[in-house]
Design a protein around this motif. Structure first.
Motif, PDB file in Angstrom:
ATOM      1  N   HIS A   1     -77.392  27.496  53.389  1.00  0.00           N
ATOM      2  CA  HIS A   1     -77.801  26.281  53.895  1.00  0.00           C
ATOM      3  C   HIS A   1     -78.993  26.021  53.922  1.00  0.00           C
ATOM      4  O   HIS A   1     -79.892  26.967  53.971  1.00  0.00           O
ATOM      5  N   SER A   2     -79.312  24.774  53.646  1.00  0.00           N
ATOM      6  CA  SER A   2     -80.741  24.236  54.040  1.00  0.00           C
ATOM      7  C   SER A   2     -80.632  22.878  54.247  1.00  0.00           C
ATOM      8  O   SER A   2     -79.906  21.864  53.833  1.00  0.00           O
ATOM      9  N   CYS A   3     -81.590  22.303  55.417  1.00  0.00           N
ATOM     10  CA  CYS A   3     -81.499  20.994  55.733  1.00  0.00           C
ATOM     11  C   CYS A   3     -82.196  20.212  54.548  1.00  0.00           C
ATOM     12  O   CYS A   3     -82.619  18.965  54.789  1.00  0.00           O
TER      13      CYS A   3
ATOM     14  N   PRO B   1     -81.462  20.533  51.000  1.00  0.00           N
ATOM     15  CA  PRO B   1     -81.007  21.192  50.171  1.00  0.00           C
ATOM     16  C   PRO B   1     -81.283  20.992  48.520  1.00  0.00           C
ATOM     17  O   PRO B   1     -81.587  19.800  48.529  1.00  0.00           O
ATOM     18  N   SER B   2     -81.135  21.655  47.746  1.00  0.00           N
ATOM     19  CA  SER B   2     -81.286  21.353  46.275  1.00  0.00           C
ATOM     20  C   SER B   2     -80.050  20.834  45.603  1.00  0.00           C
ATOM     21  O   SER B   2     -80.117  20.354  44.566  1.00  0.00           O
ATOM     22  N   LEU B   3     -78.997  21.067  46.285  1.00  0.00           N
ATOM     23  CA  LEU B   3     -77.764  20.668  45.562  1.00  0.00           C
ATOM     24  C   LEU B   3     -76.959  19.664  46.720  1.00  0.00           C
ATOM     25  O   LEU B   3     -76.999  19.843  47.865  1.00  0.00           O
ATOM     26  N   GLU B   4     -76.368  18.534  46.047  1.00  0.00           N
ATOM     27  CA  GLU B   4     -75.565  17.744  46.806  1.00  0.00           C
ATOM     28  C   GLU B   4     -74.013  18.066  46.468  1.00  0.00           C
ATOM     29  O   GLU B   4     -73.577  18.363  45.431  1.00  0.00           O
ATOM     30  N   ILE B   5     -73.169  18.356  47.447  1.00  0.00           N
ATOM     31  CA  ILE B   5     -71.695  18.579  47.124  1.00  0.00           C
ATOM     32  C   ILE B   5     -70.966  17.192  47.009  1.00  0.00           C
ATOM     33  O   ILE B   5     -70.957  16.605  48.177  1.00  0.00           O
ATOM     34  N   LEU B   6     -70.246  16.957  46.023  1.00  0.00           N
ATOM     35  CA  LEU B   6     -69.444  15.781  45.796  1.00  0.00           C
ATOM     36  C   LEU B   6     -68.035  16.172  45.495  1.00  0.00           C
ATOM     37  O   LEU B   6     -67.739  17.581  45.154  1.00  0.00           O
ATOM     38  N   TYR B   7     -66.904  15.365  45.711  1.00  0.00           N
ATOM     39  CA  TYR B   7     -65.598  15.697  45.457  1.00  0.00           C
ATOM     40  C   TYR B   7     -65.252  14.781  44.342  1.00  0.00           C
ATOM     41  O   TYR B   7     -65.280  13.382  44.396  1.00  0.00           O
ATOM     42  N   ASP B   8     -64.727  15.048  43.233  1.00  0.00           N
ATOM     43  CA  ASP B   8     -64.428  14.103  41.993  1.00  0.00           C
ATOM     44  C   ASP B   8     -63.248  13.160  42.263  1.00  0.00           C
ATOM     45  O   ASP B   8     -62.084  13.887  42.461  1.00  0.00           O
ATOM     46  N   ASP B   9     -63.408  12.098  42.410  1.00  0.00           N
ATOM     47  CA  ASP B   9     -62.213  11.199  42.591  1.00  0.00           C
ATOM     48  C   ASP B   9     -61.402  10.936  41.780  1.00  0.00           C
ATOM     49  O   ASP B   9     -60.192  10.771  41.807  1.00  0.00           O
ATOM     50  N   ASP B  10     -61.888  11.257  40.458  1.00  0.00           N
ATOM     51  CA  ASP B  10     -60.900  11.076  39.129  1.00  0.00           C
ATOM     52  C   ASP B  10     -60.047  12.172  39.201  1.00  0.00           C
ATOM     53  O   ASP B  10     -59.129  12.279  38.651  1.00  0.00           O
ATOM     54  N   LEU B  11     -60.280  13.244  39.940  1.00  0.00           N
ATOM     55  CA  LEU B  11     -59.432  14.544  40.246  1.00  0.00           C
ATOM     56  C   LEU B  11     -58.914  14.816  41.445  1.00  0.00           C
ATOM     57  O   LEU B  11     -58.607  15.654  42.055  1.00  0.00           O
ATOM     58  N   ASN B  12     -58.407  13.466  42.004  1.00  0.00           N
ATOM     59  CA  ASN B  12     -57.738  13.346  43.286  1.00  0.00           C
ATOM     60  C   ASN B  12     -58.530  13.965  44.435  1.00  0.00           C
ATOM     61  O   ASN B  12     -58.000  14.384  45.278  1.00  0.00           O
TER      62      ASN B  12
ATOM     63  N   LEU C   1     -64.401  20.212  43.737  1.00  0.00           N
ATOM     64  CA  LEU C   1     -65.757  20.133  44.247  1.00  0.00           C
ATOM     65  C   LEU C   1     -66.829  20.134  42.869  1.00  0.00           C
ATOM     66  O   LEU C   1     -66.747  20.816  42.079  1.00  0.00           O
ATOM     67  N   VAL C   2     -67.855  19.223  43.311  1.00  0.00           N
ATOM     68  CA  VAL C   2     -68.829  19.193  42.086  1.00  0.00           C
ATOM     69  C   VAL C   2     -70.052  19.435  42.674  1.00  0.00           C
ATOM     70  O   VAL C   2     -70.404  18.544  43.966  1.00  0.00           O
ATOM     71  N   ALA C   3     -71.130  20.409  42.280  1.00  0.00           N
ATOM     72  CA  ALA C   3     -72.259  20.433  42.935  1.00  0.00           C
ATOM     73  C   ALA C   3     -73.534  19.632  41.846  1.00  0.00           C
ATOM     74  O   ALA C   3     -73.352  19.981  40.611  1.00  0.00           O
ATOM     75  N   VAL C   4     -74.165  18.479  42.643  1.00  0.00           N
ATOM     76  CA  VAL C   4     -74.859  17.942  41.765  1.00  0.00           C
ATOM     77  C   VAL C   4     -76.552  18.198  42.269  1.00  0.00           C
ATOM     78  O   VAL C   4     -76.696  18.442  43.424  1.00  0.00           O
ATOM     79  N   CYS C   5     -77.644  18.378  41.295  1.00  0.00           N
ATOM     80  CA  CYS C   5     -78.894  18.683  41.599  1.00  0.00           C
ATOM     81  C   CYS C   5     -79.828  17.670  42.326  1.00  0.00           C
ATOM     82  O   CYS C   5     -79.478  16.403  41.724  1.00  0.00           O
ATOM     83  N   LYS C   6     -80.081  17.800  43.160  1.00  0.00           N
ATOM     84  CA  LYS C   6     -81.056  16.650  44.251  1.00  0.00           C
ATOM     85  C   LYS C   6     -82.442  16.633  43.807  1.00  0.00           C
ATOM     86  O   LYS C   6     -83.252  15.815  43.854  1.00  0.00           O
ATOM     87  N   THR C   7     -82.933  18.071  43.374  1.00  0.00           N
ATOM     88  CA  THR C   7     -84.432  18.497  43.063  1.00  0.00           C
ATOM     89  C   THR C   7     -84.243  19.025  42.032  1.00  0.00           C
ATOM     90  O   THR C   7     -83.349  19.621  41.588  1.00  0.00           O
TER      91      THR C   7
ATOM     92  N   GLY D   1     -84.469  31.176  38.794  1.00  0.00           N
ATOM     93  CA  GLY D   1     -85.059  32.080  39.997  1.00  0.00           C
ATOM     94  C   GLY D   1     -84.870  31.401  41.251  1.00  0.00           C
ATOM     95  O   GLY D   1     -84.929  32.066  42.396  1.00  0.00           O
ATOM     96  N   ASP D   2     -84.652  29.901  41.309  1.00  0.00           N
ATOM     97  CA  ASP D   2     -84.777  29.013  42.663  1.00  0.00           C
ATOM     98  C   ASP D   2     -83.280  29.518  43.344  1.00  0.00           C
ATOM     99  O   ASP D   2     -82.334  29.404  42.645  1.00  0.00           O
ATOM    100  N   GLU D   3     -83.156  29.530  44.789  1.00  0.00           N
ATOM    101  CA  GLU D   3     -81.929  29.761  45.383  1.00  0.00           C
ATOM    102  C   GLU D   3     -81.520  28.264  45.381  1.00  0.00           C
ATOM    103  O   GLU D   3     -82.059  27.216  45.614  1.00  0.00           O
ATOM    104  N   LEU D   4     -79.971  28.090  45.202  1.00  0.00           N
ATOM    105  CA  LEU D   4     -79.301  27.018  45.126  1.00  0.00           C
ATOM    106  C   LEU D   4     -78.807  26.913  46.682  1.00  0.00           C
ATOM    107  O   LEU D   4     -78.058  27.723  47.152  1.00  0.00           O
TER     108      LEU D   4
END
Length: 348
Positions: free
Chosen positions: A277-279, A281-292, A296-302, A307-310
């Protein structure tokens, strides 16, 4: 979808919807049922075979004793409320996880029972009596400053937080020990665990698996059959017909959104639960609506370098420092020291 419309409208809108359904009738899937209990449907023979190995070997009612069937009914129907918190989904997923391990062992997928529990053993976990959700119990009228003060005073002994104590002393409340004991007893009877299996699946393991679900589980609500059906017909049906259909629904006092209500439950994503966890975060967690809405889909925010921790955020990172700290400590059992929290901590 036809059943949903009929249930919500108590049959009053069935005729209108049946016209639409008849025009866009999807091909019937080849449903395959468990040949033993004839209760559980699968989409194919391959799915049925895999499902039997993964969980149904232990959950099939044809293998249950009379006492086991009764225990399963009691487990499913019991309101898993404790200390003002609903643990129903937590228990249902825990039962499925244990059943999966037992099924893999009984079908010979693994030769050693402890080996079947290795994936569960690697999840971060804690006994369920470690969890106290005072932030869920706090009345809306309570001042934020007082809530933060109460949290700081009791953060090392959260079981003594005023809202937790009040919920534990409420009439009809059971203790966490009583809840664990009851759930374990029904699980052992329903799955008909042998002495060998009970030596591995102990009350402690049951309690820790409940805790693992709380720490790793994600609540999901897949799209309802009505929503999936409407998506398919939207591109082919006459737009005027669809608009008129929904107008009729509203005129009769119904909200079309009510037909989109679906089931809800919890799931553990084997890769998704590995992120820290990080407040910020480098990733945003989304859920693919096309796959019901389940994938889970992880999208880069930064920008991310080698070597960077995700990291993801376990909570709403836009909450203020106090709310974030309390939710993370009470739900996930750690004090956050991410860069954002270190920066904001002196302000409080």
């Amino acid at each position: 979808p036809t059943e949903i419309v009929s249930r919500v409208s108590k049959g009053k809108l069935s005729a209108e919807f049946n016209k639409l359904a008849e025009q866009h009738k999807p091909p019937k899937p080849a449903i395959v049922y468990c040949p033993a209990c004839e209760e559980v449907p699968y989409c194919s023979e391959t799915c049925r075979t895999e499902g039997f190995k993964l969980h149904h070997a232990a959950l099939c009612t044809s293998t249950m004793t009379t006492e086991g069937k009764k225990a399963m009914e009691q487990f499913i129907e019991y309101p898993w409320q404790q200390g003002g918190v609903d643990y129903t989904d937590t228990h249902n997923l825990t039962l499925r996880l244990v059943a999966r391990c037992i099924s893999e062992y009984r079908t010979g997928t693994v030769k050693v029972l402890a080996e079947a529990f290795q994936p569960l053993a690697q999840l971060i976990k804690a006994p369920i009596d470690r969890f106290h959700f005072s932030f869920l119990l706090r009345p809306d009228s309570v001042d934020e400053a007082k809530a933060w003060h109460d949290f700081l005073v009791h953060r090392n002994r959260p079981e003594y937080a005023p809202d937790v104590v009040k919920a534990e002393l409420a009439e009809g409340n059971t203790t966490k020990l009583e809840m664990v004991t009851k759930g374990y007893k029904w699980m052992v009877s329903a799955l008909n665990l042998t002495a060998e299996e009970q030596a591995v699946v102990t009350p402690t393991v049951w309690s820790e698996t409940l805790g693992a679900v709380l720490l790793n589980g994600q609540e999901r609500t897949p799209n309802s059959p009505y929503t999936l059906f409407m998506r398919k017909v939207r591109d082919n049906a006459d737009p005027t017909f669809l608009r008129d259909f929904h107008t009729k629904i509203k005129e009769k006092g119904y909200d079309p959104k009510d037909f989109r209500q679906s089931t809800k439950g919890q799931a553990i994503y084997p890769i998704g639960c590995l992120f820290n966890h990080s407040c910020q975060p480098s990733l945003e967690i989304l859920y693919d609506d096309d796959l019901n809405n389940e994938t889970l889909v992880a999208v880069c925010k930064t920008p991310i370098s080698v070597g960077d921790e995700l990291c993801i955020s376990y909570i709403d990172e836009d909450l203020d420092f106090r709310a974030r700290q309390q939710q993370l400590e009470e739900h996930y059992l750690f004090r956050c020291g991410c860069p954002k929290c270190k920066k904001e901590a002196p302000l409080w």
